[in-house]
Write a protein that holds these residues in place. Structure first.
Motif, PDB file in Angstrom:
ATOM      1  N   ASP A 222      -1.556   6.268  -8.047  1.00  0.00           N
ATOM      2  CA  ASP A 222      -0.545   4.919  -8.050  1.00  0.00           C
ATOM      3  C   ASP A 222       0.031   5.327  -6.455  1.00  0.00           C
ATOM      4  N   LEU A 223      -0.613   4.403  -5.002  1.00  0.00           N
ATOM      5  CA  LEU A 223       0.017   4.622  -3.984  1.00  0.00           C
ATOM      6  C   LEU A 223       0.848   3.576  -3.060  1.00  0.00           C
ATOM      7  N   SER A 224       1.401   2.476  -4.328  1.00  0.00           N
ATOM      8  CA  SER A 224       1.870   1.409  -4.436  1.00  0.00           C
ATOM      9  C   SER A 224       3.183   1.958  -3.449  1.00  0.00           C
ATOM     10  N   LYS A 225       3.980   0.888  -2.517  1.00  0.00           N
ATOM     11  CA  LYS A 225       5.069   1.391  -1.932  1.00  0.00           C
ATOM     12  C   LYS A 225       4.923   1.710  -0.587  1.00  0.00           C
ATOM     13  N   ASN A 226       4.365   2.299  -0.183  1.00  0.00           N
ATOM     14  CA  ASN A 226       3.733   3.439   0.941  1.00  0.00           C
ATOM     15  C   ASN A 226       3.502   2.046   1.740  1.00  0.00           C
ATOM     16  N   GLU A 227       4.197   1.314   2.906  1.00  0.00           N
ATOM     17  CA  GLU A 227       4.555   0.485   3.751  1.00  0.00           C
ATOM     18  C   GLU A 227       3.720   1.537   4.312  1.00  0.00           C
TER      19      GLU A 227
ATOM     20  N   CYS B 222       2.083  -2.611  -0.628  1.00  0.00           N
ATOM     21  CA  CYS B 222       1.706  -1.890   0.572  1.00  0.00           C
ATOM     22  C   CYS B 222       1.177  -3.041   1.727  1.00  0.00           C
ATOM     23  N   CYS B 223       2.713  -3.024   2.581  1.00  0.00           N
ATOM     24  CA  CYS B 223       2.548  -4.508   2.932  1.00  0.00           C
ATOM     25  C   CYS B 223       1.607  -4.597   4.191  1.00  0.00           C
ATOM     26  N   LYS B 224       1.219  -3.134   4.694  1.00  0.00           N
ATOM     27  CA  LYS B 224       0.084  -3.595   5.919  1.00  0.00           C
ATOM     28  C   LYS B 224      -1.085  -3.202   5.620  1.00  0.00           C
ATOM     29  N   LEU B 225      -1.208  -3.116   4.516  1.00  0.00           N
ATOM     30  CA  LEU B 225      -2.708  -2.927   4.187  1.00  0.00           C
ATOM     31  C   LEU B 225      -3.231  -4.608   4.312  1.00  0.00           C
ATOM     32  N   ILE B 226      -4.259  -4.080   4.891  1.00  0.00           N
ATOM     33  CA  ILE B 226      -5.704  -5.306   5.387  1.00  0.00           C
ATOM     34  C   ILE B 226      -6.879  -5.275   4.532  1.00  0.00           C
ATOM     35  N   GLU B 227      -6.984  -4.711   4.090  1.00  0.00           N
ATOM     36  CA  GLU B 227      -8.363  -4.569   3.307  1.00  0.00           C
ATOM     37  C   GLU B 227      -8.982  -3.717   2.391  1.00  0.00           C
TER      38      GLU B 227
ATOM     39  N   ILE C 115      -2.790  -4.813  -6.972  1.00  0.00           N
ATOM     40  CA  ILE C 115      -2.396  -5.060  -5.508  1.00  0.00           C
ATOM     41  C   ILE C 115      -1.703  -6.123  -5.404  1.00  0.00           C
ATOM     42  N   SER C 116      -0.304  -6.197  -5.498  1.00  0.00           N
ATOM     43  CA  SER C 116       0.371  -7.742  -5.635  1.00  0.00           C
ATOM     44  C   SER C 116       1.337  -6.954  -4.781  1.00  0.00           C
ATOM     45  N   ASN C 117       2.103  -8.355  -4.249  1.00  0.00           N
ATOM     46  CA  ASN C 117       2.673  -8.210  -2.884  1.00  0.00           C
ATOM     47  C   ASN C 117       1.803  -7.351  -1.769  1.00  0.00           C
TER      48      ASN C 117
ATOM     49  N   SER D 214       5.997   7.667  -1.325  1.00  0.00           N
ATOM     50  CA  SER D 214       6.083   8.516  -0.372  1.00  0.00           C
ATOM     51  C   SER D 214       6.333   8.724   1.073  1.00  0.00           C
ATOM     52  N   GLY D 215       6.524   7.343   1.726  1.00  0.00           N
ATOM     53  CA  GLY D 215       6.022   7.499   3.244  1.00  0.00           C
ATOM     54  C   GLY D 215       5.295   7.705   3.678  1.00  0.00           C
ATOM     55  N   ILE D 216       3.822   7.680   2.987  1.00  0.00           N
ATOM     56  CA  ILE D 216       2.190   8.010   3.142  1.00  0.00           C
ATOM     57  C   ILE D 216       1.675   7.238   4.389  1.00  0.00           C
ATOM     58  N   GLU D 217       1.515   7.172   5.164  1.00  0.00           N
ATOM     59  CA  GLU D 217       1.329   6.201   5.750  1.00  0.00           C
ATOM     60  C   GLU D 217      -0.767   6.537   6.399  1.00  0.00           C
TER      61      GLU D 217
END
Length: 486
Positions: free
Chosen positions: A43-48, A71-76, A92-94, A24-27
Protein backbone atom coordinates in the motif's frame (compact mmCIF):
# COMPACT_ATOMS: atom_id res chain seq x y z
CA UNK A 1 10.03 8.19 5.06
CA UNK A 2 13.13 8.72 2.94
CA UNK A 3 14.40 6.38 0.24
CA UNK A 4 17.46 5.50 2.33
CA UNK A 5 15.36 4.46 5.32
CA UNK A 6 13.11 2.36 3.11
CA UNK A 7 16.14 0.66 1.55
CA UNK A 8 17.42 -0.26 4.99
CA UNK A 9 14.08 -1.75 5.97
CA UNK A 10 13.95 -3.79 2.78
CA UNK A 11 17.45 -5.16 3.38
CA UNK A 12 16.50 -6.25 6.91
CA UNK A 13 13.04 -7.73 6.36
CA UNK A 14 13.61 -10.01 3.40
CA UNK A 15 10.62 -12.22 4.17
CA UNK A 16 8.09 -9.41 4.55
CA UNK A 17 4.65 -10.28 3.24
CA UNK A 18 2.79 -7.05 3.97
CA UNK A 19 4.12 -3.50 3.53
CA UNK A 20 1.81 -0.63 4.44
CA UNK A 21 3.37 2.74 3.59
CA UNK A 22 0.13 4.72 3.53
CA UNK A 23 0.80 8.48 3.79
CA UNK A 24 4.47 7.95 4.66
CA UNK A 25 5.91 10.85 2.70
CA UNK A 26 7.61 8.58 0.17
CA UNK A 27 8.73 10.37 -2.99
CA UNK A 28 10.59 7.53 -4.65
CA UNK A 29 10.23 3.81 -4.21
CA UNK A 30 13.69 2.18 -4.30
CA UNK A 31 14.41 -0.36 -7.01
CA UNK A 32 15.46 -2.80 -4.28
CA UNK A 33 11.75 -3.34 -3.58
CA UNK A 34 12.07 -6.40 -5.83
CA UNK A 35 14.08 -8.11 -3.08
CA UNK A 36 10.87 -8.62 -1.10
CA UNK A 37 10.05 -11.74 -3.07
CA UNK A 38 7.39 -12.90 -0.58
CA UNK A 39 5.48 -9.62 -0.60
CA UNK A 40 1.75 -10.08 -1.25
CA UNK A 41 0.39 -6.68 -0.08
CA UNK A 42 1.80 -3.23 -0.90
CA UNK A 43 0.00 0.00 0.00
CA UNK A 44 1.60 3.23 -1.26
CA UNK A 45 -1.58 5.30 -1.12
CA UNK A 46 -1.44 9.03 -0.37
CA UNK A 47 2.27 9.37 -1.07
CA UNK A 48 1.82 12.47 -3.16
CA UNK A 49 5.45 12.71 -4.23
CA UNK A 50 5.57 9.43 -6.15
CA UNK A 51 5.77 10.07 -9.90
CA UNK A 52 6.64 6.60 -11.15
CA UNK A 53 7.20 3.14 -9.73
CA UNK A 54 10.51 1.44 -10.51
CA UNK A 55 10.36 -1.22 -13.22
CA UNK A 56 11.70 -3.70 -10.67
CA UNK A 57 8.35 -3.69 -8.87
CA UNK A 58 7.03 -6.00 -11.61
CA UNK A 59 9.39 -8.72 -10.30
CA UNK A 60 7.18 -9.09 -7.21
CA UNK A 61 5.45 -12.11 -8.66
CA UNK A 62 3.68 -13.00 -5.40
CA UNK A 63 2.10 -9.56 -5.12
CA UNK A 64 -1.68 -9.78 -4.88
CA UNK A 65 -2.68 -6.30 -3.71
CA UNK A 66 -1.26 -2.99 -4.98
CA UNK A 67 -2.79 0.23 -3.66
CA UNK A 68 -1.84 3.58 -5.18
CA UNK A 69 -4.87 5.67 -4.26
CA UNK A 70 -4.34 9.44 -3.98
CA UNK A 71 -0.85 9.38 -5.48
CA UNK A 72 -1.60 12.71 -7.11
CA UNK A 73 1.64 13.03 -9.11
CA UNK A 74 1.74 9.46 -10.42
CA UNK A 75 1.84 9.80 -14.22
CA UNK A 76 2.06 6.18 -15.30
CA UNK A 77 1.94 2.57 -14.14
CA UNK A 78 4.85 0.16 -14.78
CA UNK A 79 5.07 -0.76 -18.46
CA UNK A 80 5.56 -4.45 -17.64
CA UNK A 81 2.70 -4.64 -15.17
CA UNK A 82 1.55 -7.80 -16.97
CA UNK A 83 4.36 -9.64 -15.14
CA UNK A 84 2.49 -9.28 -11.85
CA UNK A 85 0.70 -12.50 -12.68
CA UNK A 86 -0.84 -12.99 -9.22
CA UNK A 87 -2.22 -9.47 -8.86
CA UNK A 88 -5.84 -9.53 -7.71
CA UNK A 89 -6.40 -5.96 -6.55
CA UNK A 90 -5.20 -2.74 -8.19
CA UNK A 91 -6.44 0.51 -6.64
CA UNK A 92 -5.64 3.82 -8.36
CA UNK A 93 -8.46 6.10 -7.23
CA UNK A 94 -7.79 9.86 -7.31
CA UNK A 95 -4.50 9.57 -9.19
CA UNK A 96 -5.21 12.84 -10.97
CA UNK A 97 -2.05 12.92 -13.13
CA UNK A 98 -2.57 9.40 -14.46
CA UNK A 99 -3.84 9.52 -18.05
CA UNK A 100 -3.63 5.97 -19.43
CA UNK A 101 -3.23 2.29 -18.63
CA UNK A 102 -0.25 0.22 -19.77
CA UNK A 103 -0.54 -2.24 -22.62
CA UNK A 104 -0.79 -5.79 -21.29
CA UNK A 105 -2.98 -5.04 -18.29
CA UNK A 106 -5.53 -7.45 -19.74
CA UNK A 107 -3.12 -10.33 -19.14
CA UNK A 108 -3.71 -10.02 -15.39
CA UNK A 109 -6.59 -12.47 -15.58
CA UNK A 110 -6.71 -13.02 -11.80
CA UNK A 111 -7.53 -9.35 -11.25
CA UNK A 112 -10.74 -8.92 -9.26
CA UNK A 113 -10.59 -5.30 -8.18
CA UNK A 114 -9.69 -2.48 -10.55
CA UNK A 115 -10.91 0.88 -9.33
CA UNK A 116 -10.23 2.89 -12.51
CA UNK A 117 -9.46 2.44 -16.17
CA UNK A 118 -8.21 5.55 -17.99
CA UNK A 119 -7.98 5.99 -21.74
CA UNK A 120 -6.38 8.98 -23.50
CA UNK A 121 -8.09 10.79 -26.35
CA UNK A 122 -6.78 10.78 -29.91
CA UNK A 123 -4.98 14.07 -29.30
CA UNK A 124 -2.63 12.38 -26.79
CA UNK A 125 -1.43 8.86 -27.49
CA UNK A 126 1.50 7.77 -25.32
CA UNK A 127 3.54 4.77 -26.38
CA UNK A 128 2.30 1.33 -25.34
CA UNK A 129 -0.97 2.47 -23.84
CA UNK A 130 -3.78 -0.03 -23.43
CA UNK A 131 -7.18 0.42 -25.01
CA UNK A 132 -10.51 -0.62 -23.52
CA UNK A 133 -9.95 -4.02 -25.08
CA UNK A 134 -7.64 -4.72 -22.12
CA UNK A 135 -10.80 -5.13 -20.04
CA UNK A 136 -12.11 -7.90 -22.29
CA UNK A 137 -10.19 -10.72 -20.60
CA UNK A 138 -10.65 -9.42 -17.06
CA UNK A 139 -13.75 -11.52 -16.51
CA UNK A 140 -13.40 -11.71 -12.70
CA UNK A 141 -13.71 -7.98 -12.02
CA UNK A 142 -16.07 -7.19 -9.18
CA UNK A 143 -17.08 -4.28 -6.97
CA UNK A 144 -16.67 -0.77 -8.40
CA UNK A 145 -15.13 0.26 -11.73
CA UNK A 146 -14.70 3.78 -13.12
CA UNK A 147 -13.96 4.11 -16.83
CA UNK A 148 -12.93 7.52 -18.14
CA UNK A 149 -11.97 8.48 -21.68
CA UNK A 150 -9.90 11.66 -21.41
CA UNK A 151 -10.80 13.18 -24.78
CA UNK A 152 -12.37 12.38 -28.14
CA UNK A 153 -11.94 9.01 -29.86
CA UNK A 154 -12.54 8.69 -33.57
CA UNK A 155 -14.08 5.22 -33.30
CA UNK A 156 -15.70 5.56 -29.89
CA UNK A 157 -18.32 2.83 -30.48
CA UNK A 158 -15.80 0.13 -31.38
CA UNK A 159 -13.59 1.17 -28.47
CA UNK A 160 -16.41 0.92 -25.92
CA UNK A 161 -17.64 -2.39 -27.32
CA UNK A 162 -14.14 -3.85 -26.95
CA UNK A 163 -14.40 -3.59 -23.15
CA UNK A 164 -16.98 -6.42 -23.16
CA UNK A 165 -18.61 -5.06 -19.98
CA UNK A 166 -21.70 -7.21 -20.44
CA UNK A 167 -19.65 -10.21 -19.27
CA UNK A 168 -18.57 -8.51 -16.01
CA UNK A 169 -21.47 -9.90 -14.01
CA UNK A 170 -19.89 -9.28 -10.59
CA UNK A 171 -19.65 -5.50 -10.93
CA UNK A 172 -21.94 -3.65 -8.51
CA UNK A 173 -21.03 -0.06 -9.43
CA UNK A 174 -20.02 1.40 -12.78
CA UNK A 175 -19.03 4.96 -13.69
CA UNK A 176 -18.83 5.64 -17.43
CA UNK A 177 -17.31 8.84 -18.82
CA UNK A 178 -17.29 7.88 -22.47
CA UNK A 179 -18.53 9.01 -25.87
CA UNK A 180 -20.48 5.83 -26.46
CA UNK A 181 -22.46 3.78 -23.96
CA UNK A 182 -21.11 0.20 -24.16
CA UNK A 183 -23.48 -2.80 -24.20
CA UNK A 184 -24.20 -3.76 -20.60
CA UNK A 185 -26.41 -6.79 -21.21
CA UNK A 186 -28.15 -8.01 -18.05
CA UNK A 187 -25.52 -7.40 -15.39
CA UNK A 188 -27.35 -8.98 -12.46
CA UNK A 189 -25.08 -7.57 -9.74
CA UNK A 190 -24.99 -3.99 -11.01
CA UNK A 191 -26.75 -1.69 -8.53
CA UNK A 192 -25.29 1.73 -9.33
CA UNK A 193 -24.60 3.35 -12.69
CA UNK A 194 -23.21 6.82 -13.39
CA UNK A 195 -22.96 8.36 -16.84
CA UNK A 196 -21.54 11.71 -17.73
CA UNK A 197 -19.14 14.61 -17.70
CA UNK A 198 -18.25 14.85 -21.40
CA UNK A 199 -20.30 17.48 -23.27
CA UNK A 200 -19.76 15.66 -26.59
CA UNK A 201 -21.52 12.53 -25.36
CA UNK A 202 -24.26 11.18 -27.63
CA UNK A 203 -26.44 8.16 -26.82
CA UNK A 204 -29.00 6.53 -29.06
CA UNK A 205 -32.49 5.59 -27.92
CA UNK A 206 -31.59 1.89 -28.11
CA UNK A 207 -28.56 2.50 -25.87
CA UNK A 208 -30.76 3.99 -23.18
CA UNK A 209 -33.45 1.33 -23.52
CA UNK A 210 -30.74 -1.17 -22.56
CA UNK A 211 -30.76 0.32 -19.05
CA UNK A 212 -34.14 -1.33 -18.52
CA UNK A 213 -32.44 -4.73 -18.87
CA UNK A 214 -30.40 -4.24 -15.70
CA UNK A 215 -32.60 -6.13 -13.21
CA UNK A 216 -31.06 -4.93 -9.94
CA UNK A 217 -30.08 -1.37 -10.85
CA UNK A 218 -31.17 0.77 -7.89
CA UNK A 219 -29.27 4.03 -8.44
CA UNK A 220 -28.74 6.00 -11.65
CA UNK A 221 -26.82 9.26 -11.86
CA UNK A 222 -26.46 11.29 -15.05
CA UNK A 223 -24.51 14.55 -15.19
CA UNK A 224 -23.17 16.99 -17.79
CA UNK A 225 -24.69 15.17 -20.76
CA UNK A 226 -26.46 18.06 -22.54
CA UNK A 227 -27.31 15.98 -25.61
CA UNK A 228 -29.23 13.41 -23.59
CA UNK A 229 -32.89 14.37 -23.88
CA UNK A 230 -34.67 11.14 -22.99
CA UNK A 231 -34.50 8.19 -20.60
CA UNK A 232 -36.77 5.13 -20.47
CA UNK A 233 -39.07 4.40 -17.51
CA UNK A 234 -37.02 2.53 -14.91
CA UNK A 235 -39.46 0.84 -12.55
CA UNK A 236 -36.98 -0.50 -10.02
CA UNK A 237 -34.79 2.56 -9.48
CA UNK A 238 -34.65 3.72 -5.84
CA UNK A 239 -32.28 6.65 -6.37
CA UNK A 240 -32.34 8.85 -9.47
CA UNK A 241 -30.05 11.85 -9.98
CA UNK A 242 -30.52 13.61 -13.28
CA UNK A 243 -29.21 16.75 -15.01
CA UNK A 244 -30.97 20.07 -14.53
CA UNK A 245 -32.27 20.16 -18.09
CA UNK A 246 -35.73 18.64 -18.79
CA UNK A 247 -36.05 15.00 -19.79
CA UNK A 248 -39.11 13.69 -21.63
CA UNK A 249 -39.86 10.73 -19.36
CA UNK A 250 -38.61 12.20 -16.09
CA UNK A 251 -42.08 12.35 -14.52
CA UNK A 252 -42.82 8.76 -15.51
CA UNK A 253 -39.55 7.52 -14.05
CA UNK A 254 -39.93 9.32 -10.76
CA UNK A 255 -43.57 8.30 -10.43
CA UNK A 256 -42.66 4.63 -10.54
CA UNK A 257 -40.13 4.83 -7.72
CA UNK A 258 -41.47 2.99 -4.65
CA UNK A 259 -40.67 3.98 -1.10
CA UNK A 260 -41.53 1.97 1.98
CA UNK A 261 -43.84 4.10 4.07
CA UNK A 262 -42.06 5.84 6.91
CA UNK A 263 -38.74 4.17 6.09
CA UNK A 264 -37.17 6.67 3.73
CA UNK A 265 -36.62 9.32 6.40
CA UNK A 266 -35.17 6.74 8.78
CA UNK A 267 -32.76 5.48 6.12
CA UNK A 268 -31.64 9.05 5.44
CA UNK A 269 -31.04 9.60 9.15
CA UNK A 270 -28.82 6.52 9.36
CA UNK A 271 -26.94 7.58 6.21
CA UNK A 272 -26.17 10.94 7.81
CA UNK A 273 -24.70 9.21 10.86
CA UNK A 274 -22.51 7.02 8.63
CA UNK A 275 -20.94 10.14 7.03
CA UNK A 276 -19.95 8.33 3.85
CA UNK A 277 -18.69 11.47 2.11
CA UNK A 278 -16.45 12.61 4.96
CA UNK A 279 -12.89 11.55 4.11
CA UNK A 280 -11.73 12.43 7.62
CA UNK A 281 -13.89 9.68 9.13
CA UNK A 282 -11.79 6.53 9.15
CA UNK A 283 -14.03 3.71 10.41
CA UNK A 284 -17.56 4.37 11.64
CA UNK A 285 -20.07 2.14 13.42
CA UNK A 286 -23.74 3.07 13.55
CA UNK A 287 -25.95 1.10 15.92
CA UNK A 288 -29.67 0.89 15.15
CA UNK A 289 -31.30 0.45 18.55
CA UNK A 290 -34.91 -0.49 19.23
CA UNK A 291 -37.24 -3.11 20.66
CA UNK A 292 -37.77 -6.56 19.18
CA UNK A 293 -39.56 -6.61 15.83
CA UNK A 294 -39.66 -2.85 15.32
CA UNK A 295 -37.87 -3.07 11.98
CA UNK A 296 -34.18 -2.62 12.82
CA UNK A 297 -33.02 -5.25 10.33
CA UNK A 298 -35.35 -3.87 7.65
CA UNK A 299 -33.81 -0.41 8.00
CA UNK A 300 -30.32 -1.89 8.10
CA UNK A 301 -30.91 -3.88 4.90
CA UNK A 302 -32.31 -0.79 3.15
CA UNK A 303 -29.17 1.18 4.08
CA UNK A 304 -26.97 -1.74 3.02
CA UNK A 305 -28.69 -2.01 -0.37
CA UNK A 306 -28.29 1.70 -0.96
CA UNK A 307 -24.60 1.85 -0.02
CA UNK A 308 -23.14 -1.52 -0.99
CA UNK A 309 -22.27 -0.32 -4.49
CA UNK A 310 -19.86 2.23 -3.00
CA UNK A 311 -17.64 -0.46 -1.49
CA UNK A 312 -15.39 -3.07 -3.08
CA UNK A 313 -16.42 -5.68 -0.52
CA UNK A 314 -19.50 -5.98 1.68
CA UNK A 315 -21.09 -8.49 4.03
CA UNK A 316 -24.62 -8.65 5.43
CA UNK A 317 -24.85 -10.94 8.47
CA UNK A 318 -28.29 -11.87 9.78
CA UNK A 319 -29.59 -13.85 12.76
CA UNK A 320 -26.24 -13.64 14.54
CA UNK A 321 -27.87 -14.20 17.94
CA UNK A 322 -29.53 -17.43 16.83
CA UNK A 323 -26.47 -18.70 14.95
CA UNK A 324 -24.11 -18.13 17.85
CA UNK A 325 -26.26 -20.29 20.12
CA UNK A 326 -25.04 -23.31 18.18
CA UNK A 327 -21.69 -24.96 18.82
CA UNK A 328 -19.09 -23.18 16.69
CA UNK A 329 -21.66 -20.55 15.71
CA UNK A 330 -19.52 -17.47 16.30
CA UNK A 331 -16.64 -19.06 14.38
CA UNK A 332 -19.03 -19.68 11.49
CA UNK A 333 -20.14 -16.01 11.46
CA UNK A 334 -16.52 -14.80 11.67
CA UNK A 335 -15.48 -17.06 8.81
CA UNK A 336 -18.38 -15.84 6.65
CA UNK A 337 -17.45 -12.21 7.32
CA UNK A 338 -13.81 -12.81 6.41
CA UNK A 339 -14.76 -14.70 3.26
CA UNK A 340 -17.25 -12.02 2.13
CA UNK A 341 -14.68 -9.25 2.56
CA UNK A 342 -11.46 -10.98 1.50
CA UNK A 343 -12.84 -13.88 -0.57
CA UNK A 344 -10.64 -16.33 1.30
CA UNK A 345 -10.75 -18.32 4.50
CA UNK A 346 -9.00 -16.90 7.56
CA UNK A 347 -8.18 -17.59 11.18
CA UNK A 348 -10.74 -16.49 13.76
CA UNK A 349 -10.31 -15.10 17.27
CA UNK A 350 -12.75 -15.33 20.16
CA UNK A 351 -13.50 -12.76 22.86
CA UNK A 352 -15.22 -13.03 26.21
CA UNK A 353 -16.77 -9.57 25.87
CA UNK A 354 -19.49 -9.79 23.21
CA UNK A 355 -20.28 -11.12 19.75
CA UNK A 356 -19.73 -7.60 18.39
CA UNK A 357 -16.20 -7.61 19.81
CA UNK A 358 -15.69 -11.05 18.25
CA UNK A 359 -16.54 -9.61 14.84
CA UNK A 360 -15.04 -6.11 14.79
CA UNK A 361 -12.45 -6.11 17.66
CA UNK A 362 -12.11 -3.33 20.18
CA UNK A 363 -10.08 -0.82 18.16
CA UNK A 364 -11.50 -1.61 14.67
CA UNK A 365 -7.88 -1.76 13.55
CA UNK A 366 -8.37 -4.51 11.01
CA UNK A 367 -10.90 -2.48 9.04
CA UNK A 368 -9.55 -0.23 6.31
CA UNK A 369 -10.13 3.51 6.36
CA UNK A 370 -13.56 4.34 4.97
CA UNK A 371 -15.18 1.16 6.30
CA UNK A 372 -18.72 1.45 7.64
CA UNK A 373 -20.35 -1.00 10.06
CA UNK A 374 -24.07 -1.23 10.85
CA UNK A 375 -25.19 -3.02 14.02
CA UNK A 376 -28.79 -3.72 15.02
CA UNK A 377 -29.49 -4.56 18.63
CA UNK A 378 -31.97 -4.27 21.48
CA UNK A 379 -29.04 -3.56 23.78
CA UNK A 380 -27.39 -0.20 23.14
CA UNK A 381 -24.80 -0.97 25.82
CA UNK A 382 -22.76 -3.19 23.50
CA UNK A 383 -21.68 -0.06 21.63
CA UNK A 384 -20.75 1.95 24.72
CA UNK A 385 -16.99 1.41 24.31
CA UNK A 386 -17.05 2.47 20.66
CA UNK A 387 -19.26 5.50 21.38
CA UNK A 388 -16.91 6.67 24.13
CA UNK A 389 -14.00 6.47 21.67
CA UNK A 390 -15.88 8.51 19.08
CA UNK A 391 -16.05 5.53 16.71
CA UNK A 392 -19.79 4.89 16.89
CA UNK A 393 -23.15 6.65 16.75
CA UNK A 394 -26.52 5.38 17.98
CA UNK A 395 -29.76 5.72 16.01
CA UNK A 396 -32.90 5.24 18.11
CA UNK A 397 -35.61 3.56 16.05
CA UNK A 398 -39.08 4.43 17.30
CA UNK A 399 -42.52 3.08 16.39
CA UNK A 400 -44.23 4.78 13.46
CA UNK A 401 -47.29 6.91 14.15
CA UNK A 402 -50.81 5.56 13.57
CA UNK A 403 -51.31 7.33 10.21
CA UNK A 404 -48.11 5.89 8.76
CA UNK A 405 -48.90 2.47 10.19
CA UNK A 406 -52.32 2.50 8.50
CA UNK A 407 -50.81 3.71 5.23
CA UNK A 408 -48.22 0.94 5.33
CA UNK A 409 -50.86 -1.68 6.11
CA UNK A 410 -53.10 -0.54 3.21
CA UNK A 411 -50.14 -0.44 0.84
CA UNK A 412 -49.38 -4.11 1.44
CA UNK A 413 -52.88 -5.43 2.05
CA UNK A 414 -54.84 -3.58 -0.66
CA UNK A 415 -52.29 -2.29 -3.14
CA UNK A 416 -54.13 -0.14 -5.66
CA UNK A 417 -57.52 -1.46 -4.57
CA UNK A 418 -57.94 0.74 -1.53
CA UNK A 419 -61.55 1.69 -2.35
CA UNK A 420 -63.09 -1.78 -2.03
CA UNK A 421 -66.04 -1.30 0.33
CA UNK A 422 -65.55 -2.72 3.82
CA UNK A 423 -61.85 -3.55 3.62
CA UNK A 424 -60.31 -0.18 4.64
CA UNK A 425 -62.63 0.05 7.66
CA UNK A 426 -61.63 -3.40 8.96
CA UNK A 427 -57.97 -2.64 8.21
CA UNK A 428 -58.18 0.51 10.31
CA UNK A 429 -59.58 -1.49 13.22
CA UNK A 430 -56.85 -4.14 12.86
CA UNK A 431 -54.09 -1.52 12.96
CA UNK A 432 -55.73 0.26 15.89
CA UNK A 433 -56.08 -3.02 17.79
CA UNK A 434 -52.41 -3.80 17.22
CA UNK A 435 -51.46 -0.48 18.77
CA UNK A 436 -47.72 0.09 18.26
CA UNK A 437 -46.95 -3.54 17.61
CA UNK A 438 -44.65 -4.33 14.63
CA UNK A 439 -45.27 -6.84 11.80
CA UNK A 440 -47.95 -4.57 10.26
CA UNK A 441 -46.21 -4.93 6.92
CA UNK A 442 -46.05 -8.73 7.19
CA UNK A 443 -49.67 -9.15 8.25
CA UNK A 444 -50.84 -6.74 5.55
CA UNK A 445 -49.00 -8.70 2.86
CA UNK A 446 -50.43 -12.02 4.07
CA UNK A 447 -53.99 -10.63 4.02
CA UNK A 448 -53.68 -9.40 0.45
CA UNK A 449 -56.19 -11.16 -1.76
CA UNK A 450 -58.00 -12.75 1.19
CA UNK A 451 -61.76 -12.51 1.71
CA UNK A 452 -63.36 -10.00 4.04
CA UNK A 453 -64.25 -12.92 6.34
CA UNK A 454 -60.54 -13.75 6.65
CA UNK A 455 -59.84 -10.14 7.62
CA UNK A 456 -62.50 -10.34 10.32
CA UNK A 457 -60.87 -13.50 11.71
CA UNK A 458 -57.63 -11.59 12.22
CA UNK A 459 -59.50 -8.68 13.80
CA UNK A 460 -61.25 -11.04 16.23
CA UNK A 461 -57.95 -12.74 17.05
CA UNK A 462 -56.21 -9.47 17.92
CA UNK A 463 -59.03 -7.77 19.85
CA UNK A 464 -58.56 -9.65 23.17
CA UNK A 465 -54.99 -8.38 23.44
CA UNK A 466 -55.43 -4.78 22.32
CA UNK A 467 -54.72 -3.56 25.87
CA UNK A 468 -51.49 -5.54 26.10
CA UNK A 469 -49.24 -5.21 23.04
CA UNK A 470 -46.63 -7.54 24.56
CA UNK A 471 -49.18 -10.39 24.46
CA UNK A 472 -49.56 -9.81 20.73
CA UNK A 473 -45.81 -10.07 20.35
CA UNK A 474 -45.90 -13.46 22.08
CA UNK A 475 -48.75 -14.69 19.88
CA UNK A 476 -47.59 -13.26 16.57
CA UNK A 477 -46.77 -16.78 15.45
CA UNK A 478 -50.41 -17.74 15.91
CA UNK A 479 -51.55 -14.64 14.02
CA UNK A 480 -49.28 -15.49 11.09
CA UNK A 481 -50.57 -19.08 11.05
CA UNK A 482 -54.15 -17.76 10.78
CA UNK A 483 -53.06 -15.47 7.94
CA UNK A 484 -51.49 -18.34 6.02
CA UNK A 485 -54.47 -20.61 6.54
CA UNK A 486 -57.00 -17.94 5.60
Amino acid sequence: MGEKTLCELISIFKFLRTLNCYDSGIEKLPSSICELKHLTFLDLSKNEGIIRLPDSVTRLQNLQVLKLNMCCKLIELPRDIRKLVNLRQLEISNCNALSHMPHGLGQLTLLRTLTDFLLPGDDYCPKNYGGLGELNRLSHLRGCLNIEVKGEKEDAVAESNAANLKEKDSLVSLVLVMQSLPPLGELTSLKRLEIGELPIVEYTESDLHALSSLPNLSALRIWECPKMEWIPPLLHIKELKLPSFPLESLQTSVATIEHVIGMDDQVKDVLKLLEIDDDEVGVRIVGIHGTNGIGKTTIGKAVYDRLSSYFNSCSFLTEIGETTQNVGGIQFVQTKLIYDILERDGDVLLSKESHLDDLVRDLLNWFGSGSRILVTSENSGILHTYVSQGLARIYELNYMDSNRALELFHKHALGSHGLIPGYPEIGKRIVKAMGRVPFIEVIGSLLRGKTIEDWKKIEDLIKPWKENSQEILKDCGEILKICYKA
